[in-house]
Design a protein around this motif. Sequence first.
Motif, PDB file in Angstrom:
ATOM      1  N   ALA A  96       0.837  -1.206   0.000  1.00 20.84           N
ATOM      2  CA  ALA A  96       0.000   0.000   0.000  1.00 20.84           C
ATOM      3  C   ALA A  96       0.867   1.249   0.000  1.00 20.84           C
ATOM      4  CB  ALA A  96      -0.925  -0.008   1.205  1.00 20.84           C
ATOM      5  N   GLU A  97       1.961   1.210   0.734  1.00 22.58           N
ATOM      6  CA  GLU A  97       2.872   2.358   0.797  1.00 22.58           C
ATOM      7  C   GLU A  97       3.455   2.686  -0.570  1.00 22.58           C
ATOM      8  OE1 GLU A  97       7.053   3.590   3.030  1.00 22.58           O
ATOM      9  OE2 GLU A  97       5.998   1.779   3.630  1.00 22.58           O
ATOM     10  N   GLN A  98       3.607   1.670  -1.415  1.00 23.45           N
ATOM     11  CA  GLN A  98       4.185   1.873  -2.743  1.00 23.45           C
ATOM     12  C   GLN A  98       3.164   2.320  -3.783  1.00 23.45           C
ATOM     13  OE1 GLN A  98       6.970  -1.288  -4.009  1.00 23.45           O
ATOM     14  NE2 GLN A  98       6.677  -2.111  -1.942  1.00 23.45           N
ATOM     15  N   ALA A  99       1.875   2.253  -3.455  1.00 22.96           N
ATOM     16  CA  ALA A  99       0.829   2.640  -4.401  1.00 22.96           C
ATOM     17  C   ALA A  99       0.927   4.134  -4.688  1.00 22.96           C
ATOM     18  CB  ALA A  99      -0.546   2.311  -3.846  1.00 22.96           C
ATOM     19  N   PRO A 100       0.851   4.541  -5.947  1.00 21.76           N
ATOM     20  CA  PRO A 100       0.962   5.965  -6.270  1.00 21.76           C
ATOM     21  C   PRO A 100       0.051   6.875  -5.446  1.00 21.76           C
ATOM     22  CG  PRO A 100       1.120   4.691  -8.286  1.00 21.76           C
ATOM     23  CD  PRO A 100       0.759   3.722  -7.187  1.00 21.76           C
ATOM     24  N   PRO A 101      -1.224   6.514  -5.167  1.00 21.15           N
ATOM     25  CA  PRO A 101      -2.067   7.436  -4.393  1.00 21.15           C
ATOM     26  C   PRO A 101      -1.596   7.665  -2.951  1.00 21.15           C
ATOM     27  CG  PRO A 101      -3.433   5.909  -5.610  1.00 21.15           C
ATOM     28  CD  PRO A 101      -2.014   5.418  -5.726  1.00 21.15           C
ATOM     29  N   ALA A 102      -0.705   6.838  -2.449  1.00 18.70           N
ATOM     30  CA  ALA A 102      -0.194   7.062  -1.094  1.00 18.70           C
ATOM     31  C   ALA A 102       0.548   8.393  -1.009  1.00 18.70           C
ATOM     32  CB  ALA A 102       0.725   5.915  -0.669  1.00 18.70           C
ATOM     33  N   ARG A 103       1.017   8.907  -2.151  1.00 18.15           N
ATOM     34  CA  ARG A 103       1.751  10.170  -2.175  1.00 18.15           C
ATOM     35  C   ARG A 103       0.839  11.392  -2.282  1.00 18.15           C
ATOM     36  NH1 ARG A 103       4.652   6.649  -5.150  1.00 18.15           N
ATOM     37  NH2 ARG A 103       4.086   7.443  -7.192  1.00 18.15           N
ATOM     38  N   TYR A 104      -0.398  11.214  -2.766  1.00 16.37           N
ATOM     39  CA  TYR A 104      -1.266  12.378  -2.952  1.00 16.37           C
ATOM     40  C   TYR A 104      -2.719  12.122  -2.581  1.00 16.37           C
ATOM     41  CZ  TYR A 104      -1.682   9.824  -7.344  1.00 16.37           C
ATOM     42  OH  TYR A 104      -1.821   8.841  -8.276  1.00 16.37           O
ATOM     43  N   GLY A 105      -3.027  10.960  -2.070  1.00 16.35           N
ATOM     44  CA  GLY A 105      -4.382  10.609  -1.652  1.00 16.35           C
ATOM     45  C   GLY A 105      -4.294   9.683  -0.464  1.00 16.35           C
ATOM     46  N   THR A 106      -5.111   8.658  -0.432  1.00  7.21           N
ATOM     47  CA  THR A 106      -5.035   7.653   0.619  1.00  7.21           C
ATOM     48  C   THR A 106      -5.201   6.273   0.009  1.00  7.21           C
ATOM     49  OG1 THR A 106      -7.410   7.744   1.080  1.00  7.21           O
ATOM     50  CG2 THR A 106      -6.000   9.170   2.404  1.00  7.21           C
ATOM     51  N   VAL A 107      -4.705   5.280   0.715  1.00  5.30           N
ATOM     52  CA  VAL A 107      -4.882   3.889   0.333  1.00  5.30           C
ATOM     53  C   VAL A 107      -5.419   3.158   1.559  1.00  5.30           C
ATOM     54  CG1 VAL A 107      -3.770   1.774  -0.462  1.00  5.30           C
ATOM     55  CG2 VAL A 107      -2.984   3.999  -1.321  1.00  5.30           C
ATOM     56  N   GLU A 108      -6.623   2.661   1.457  1.00  8.04           N
ATOM     57  CA  GLU A 108      -7.229   1.885   2.539  1.00  8.04           C
ATOM     58  C   GLU A 108      -6.827   0.435   2.349  1.00  8.04           C
ATOM     59  OE1 GLU A 108     -11.725   0.443   3.676  1.00  8.04           O
ATOM     60  OE2 GLU A 108     -11.472   2.391   2.716  1.00  8.04           O
ATOM     61  N   VAL A 109      -6.396  -0.212   3.423  1.00  7.87           N
ATOM     62  CA  VAL A 109      -6.010  -1.621   3.378  1.00  7.87           C
ATOM     63  C   VAL A 109      -7.062  -2.398   4.162  1.00  7.87           C
ATOM     64  CG1 VAL A 109      -4.248  -3.319   3.984  1.00  7.87           C
ATOM     65  CG2 VAL A 109      -3.570  -1.017   3.235  1.00  7.87           C
ATOM     66  N   ARG A 110      -7.761  -3.270   3.486  1.00  7.19           N
ATOM     67  CA  ARG A 110      -8.850  -3.995   4.135  1.00  7.19           C
ATOM     68  C   ARG A 110      -8.738  -5.484   3.819  1.00  7.19           C
ATOM     69  NH1 ARG A 110     -15.017  -2.039   3.632  1.00  7.19           N
ATOM     70  NH2 ARG A 110     -13.932  -0.142   4.220  1.00  7.19           N
TER      71      ARG A 110
END
Length: 127
Positions: A96-110
Amino acid sequence: MRYTLVLHYPEMTAAELGPEALAEGMAAFDAYAKALDESGVLVSAEVLAPSAQTRTVSAASGVLVVQDGPFADTKGQLGGTVVIDVPDLDAALAWAEQAPPARYGTVEVRPCATRYVDGAWTGWQHP
């Protein structure tokens, strides 16, 4: 264990982004998807259509209501999902940390509780 990474980010048209930012974003997502795939953890990845094409359905009040628009009133959009199969939460968080939106949005991990495969629901795990 399967996890769904729910990608949220600001909703912008290609024109609003501009060609350079659009190309950069597409390259970032392509590299991320290839890294997930090459590592063997990728189950599926989906990019969603713009929220203007979304319909929300609810019968919680006892009456079916179909509304235009996203399911929640947010500043960002639910932009896509990535389903991965990794050993544990720590591994899911690392991806999730590597997902592009982690830099400018959010990434929910479920965690994924269940899935439908070959005509049957499998894998039910209730917390």
